[in-house]
Design an enzyme around this catalytic site. Structure first.
Site, short mmCIF file in Angstrom:
data_model
loop_
_atom_site.label_atom_id
_atom_site.label_comp_id
_atom_site.label_asym_id
_atom_site.label_seq_id
_atom_site.Cartn_x
_atom_site.Cartn_y
_atom_site.Cartn_z
N ASP A 1 36.00 20.24 33.95
CA ASP A 1 35.35 20.92 35.03
C ASP A 1 33.80 21.10 34.80
O ASP A 1 33.44 21.03 33.70
CB ASP A 1 35.97 22.40 34.87
N HIS B 1 38.62 26.60 41.34
CA HIS B 1 38.67 25.74 40.03
C HIS B 1 39.89 25.15 39.84
O HIS B 1 40.47 24.06 39.66
CB HIS B 1 37.91 26.04 38.93
BR1 BUP Z 1 41.53 34.41 48.74
C1 BUP Z 1 42.96 33.20 48.55
N1 BUP Z 1 45.16 32.42 49.11
O1 BUP Z 1 44.40 34.64 49.74
P1 BUP Z 1 37.77 27.95 47.78
C2 BUP Z 1 42.68 31.75 48.34
N2 BUP Z 1 43.67 30.99 48.27
O2 BUP Z 1 45.87 30.39 48.72
P2 BUP Z 1 36.70 30.44 46.29
C3 BUP Z 1 44.95 31.29 48.56
O3 BUP Z 1 42.43 29.58 46.69
P3 BUP Z 1 35.31 29.23 44.29
C4 BUP Z 1 44.12 33.62 49.13
O4 BUP Z 1 43.78 28.01 49.48
C5 BUP Z 1 42.05 27.89 47.88
O5 BUP Z 1 42.51 26.49 47.52
C6 BUP Z 1 42.71 28.73 48.76
O6 BUP Z 1 39.33 28.27 46.94
C7 BUP Z 1 43.45 29.55 47.83
O7 BUP Z 1 37.24 29.44 47.41
C8 BUP Z 1 41.41 28.71 46.90
O8 BUP Z 1 37.94 27.85 49.18
C9 BUP Z 1 40.13 29.06 47.09
O9 BUP Z 1 36.99 26.83 47.26
O10 BUP Z 1 36.40 29.44 45.16
O11 BUP Z 1 37.97 31.27 46.18
O12 BUP Z 1 35.45 31.20 46.69
O13 BUP Z 1 34.18 29.97 44.76
O14 BUP Z 1 35.61 29.47 42.93
O15 BUP Z 1 35.03 27.51 44.48
#
Ligand code: BUP
Length: 457
Positions: A115, A18
């Protein structure tokens, strides 16, 4: 309103999935108007704390307001996911957050961008003050259509149980793809979900971190009223550009990547909130080993990063790291995913298909092997396959299911993805389209320009 008088206030909830898109939107909007971002402290994860601290110092043009979370009695939900709990706390604090923002703002608020977890509790209050409200929807347009239709499904279903959700004239979301938490009517998430879905119809617009050509079908269904008649404007703003902040996390992976041939490495990362069982981690390790491919693998076994303290040596099979050391690198903790995905050595992404990960893969044109784990991820995997960005073995289990995907099966699929030249070429094309959409004159760029223009009028 002149641009200098425009003041947009962004209110993210919790989780890097988020915070990242909210921060990126804040940084983009700050080129056009005054931006304030509210953060809720203390942050749930260490990744969020670090991100916020880095952003505070790198973006002095953005005002940051820290709202201290009140104590919350979670005894009714003893096993709740810490992120769901935080979403509930923020939602209950909506009147106080609004009050705090209004009192702290030196110039009047032109619009709020909030959000989805706090939409139902915050938006009616802000609209009562006559302030336009937008949602930054942090997932895909496919997921947005599901959230938007879900209240209608609940109102019209004839049995207590959840079934396939058929959205007439558009798509059916099979029960197996519906976020696990929604299968339990008593889950905290379920309560929040339908309420927030209902309020979507009342907002002035919805930003989505996607782009036109990537989700043509879902965007059309949302915009022409097939999902919900009278749906507000859906403004595509993706892919949102990463922040310009100092490097963080594992840095030793980059010298290693620099030494690998172009497009040869599979990047393996399952996001911030998907904790895999030890048995599945070991099968995954076996799969990566038997695939014969080079790989960079981020291992995660706990939902909260601060609790993920176990050593790699204890998690992985004995001798594993030694066996794979010539072509694999395994790490724990944070790695700059954005920087990894744009590295020339990376040629494939085995991912949970979290919405940000999907859009980041699209932005850099990296083909995907989607292995959804929780929440919206199976719904996100649909545009991955439909667009041609990647493949999704639908029989692979999700977290909580009592089924382990074998190393053999994983290895074969990884190999198949990395050998698929059509997928490679298509992903590259998608990357070009993504960057075009975000560049001046592109559909996503234009979406933001029109938003700012509307605020000025
Ligand atoms: Br883990 C990780 N480095 O090591 P998603 C994540 N990220 O930059 P999620 C890193 O976090 P939710 C790491 O690039 C992306 O922007 C990644 O978001 C960054 O999955 C973000 O892909 C991760 O939507 O989020 O973490 O499961 O469930 O909260 O939508």
């Amino acid at each position: 309103n002149t641009p200098s008088e425009l003041h947009v206030v962004l209110i993210p909830s919790a989780g890097m999935g988020h915070l990242n898109p909210f921060s990126r939107l804040a940084a983009t909007l700050a080129d056009h108007c005054k931006v304030t971002m509210v953060s809720n402290i203390p942050a749930v994860s260490s990744a969020e704390s670090h991100h916020l601290a880095d952003m505070f110092s790198a973006y002095p043009q953005i005002d940051f307001l820290q709202f201290e979370m009140p104590a919350y009695d979670s005894s009714d939900y003893p096993d709740a996911d810490p992120f769901f709990l935080r979403w509930e706390m923020i939602s209950q604090s909506a009147p106080d957050i609004l009050d705090y923002v209004m009192k702290s703002s030196s110039i009047p608020v032109t619009a709020f961008v909030v959000d989805i977890p706090i939409a139902a509790s915050f938006i009616p209050l802000a609209k009562n003050l006559g302030i336009p409200c937008y949602i930054m929807f942090i997932s895909t347009a496919a997921m947005l259509s599901f959230v938007a239709y879900f209240p209608t499904y609940c109102d019209t279903k004839t049995t207590a149980d959840l079934g396939d959700v058929e959205m007439p004239g558009y798509r059916t979301v099979p029960l197996a793809s519906i976020p696990g938490a929604l299968h339990d009517p008593k889950n905290l998430f379920t309560k929040q979900f339908a309420q927030n879905g209902r309020v979507l119809l009342k907002v002035d617009g919805i930003f989505v971190n996607t782009f036109q050509s990537f989700e043509e079908d879902s965007l059309a269904a949302l915009r022409d009223g097939r999902v919900q008649p009278g749906f507000p404007p859906v403004i595509t703003v993706g892919p949102l550009m990463p922040l310009n902040i100092p490097a963080s996390g594992a840095s030793d992976v980059f010298p290693w990547l620099d030494k690998q041939p172009d497009n040869s490495v599979v990047f393996v990362n399952f996001g911030n909130r998907s904790a895999m069982s030890r048995e599945q981690v070991r099968e995954l390790g076996l799969g990566l080993e038997t695939s014969g491919c080079r790989f960079l693998w981020v291992v995660k076994t706990k939902v909260l990063d601060s609790q993920d303290v176990e050593d790699l040596g204890e998690i992985l099979e004995k001798g594993y790291l030694e066996r794979v050391k010539d072509r694999g690198i395994v790490i724990k903790g944070w790695v700059e995913q954005d920087k990894v995905l744009r590295h020339n050595a990376v040629g494939g992404f085995l991912s949970h298909s979290g919405s940000n990960s999907v859009i980041e893969a699209a932005m850099y044109g990296v083909r995907m092997l989607a292995w959804p784990m929780i929440g919206d991820q199976r719904i996100n995997a649909v545009p991955v396959v439909k667009s041609g960005l990647g493949m999704w073995p639908k029989s692979w289990s999700w977290l909580g299911e009592d089924k382990i995907v074998s190393g053999k099966e994983i290895g074969e699929k990884v190999k198949e993805m990395m050998a698929d030249v059509t997928l490679f070429a298509k992903a590259r094309l998608i990357g070009e389209e993504a960057r075009k959409a975000a560049a001046p004159g592109g559909t996503s760029y234009q979406g933001l320009v029109e938003f700012v223009q509307k605020l000025k009028d």
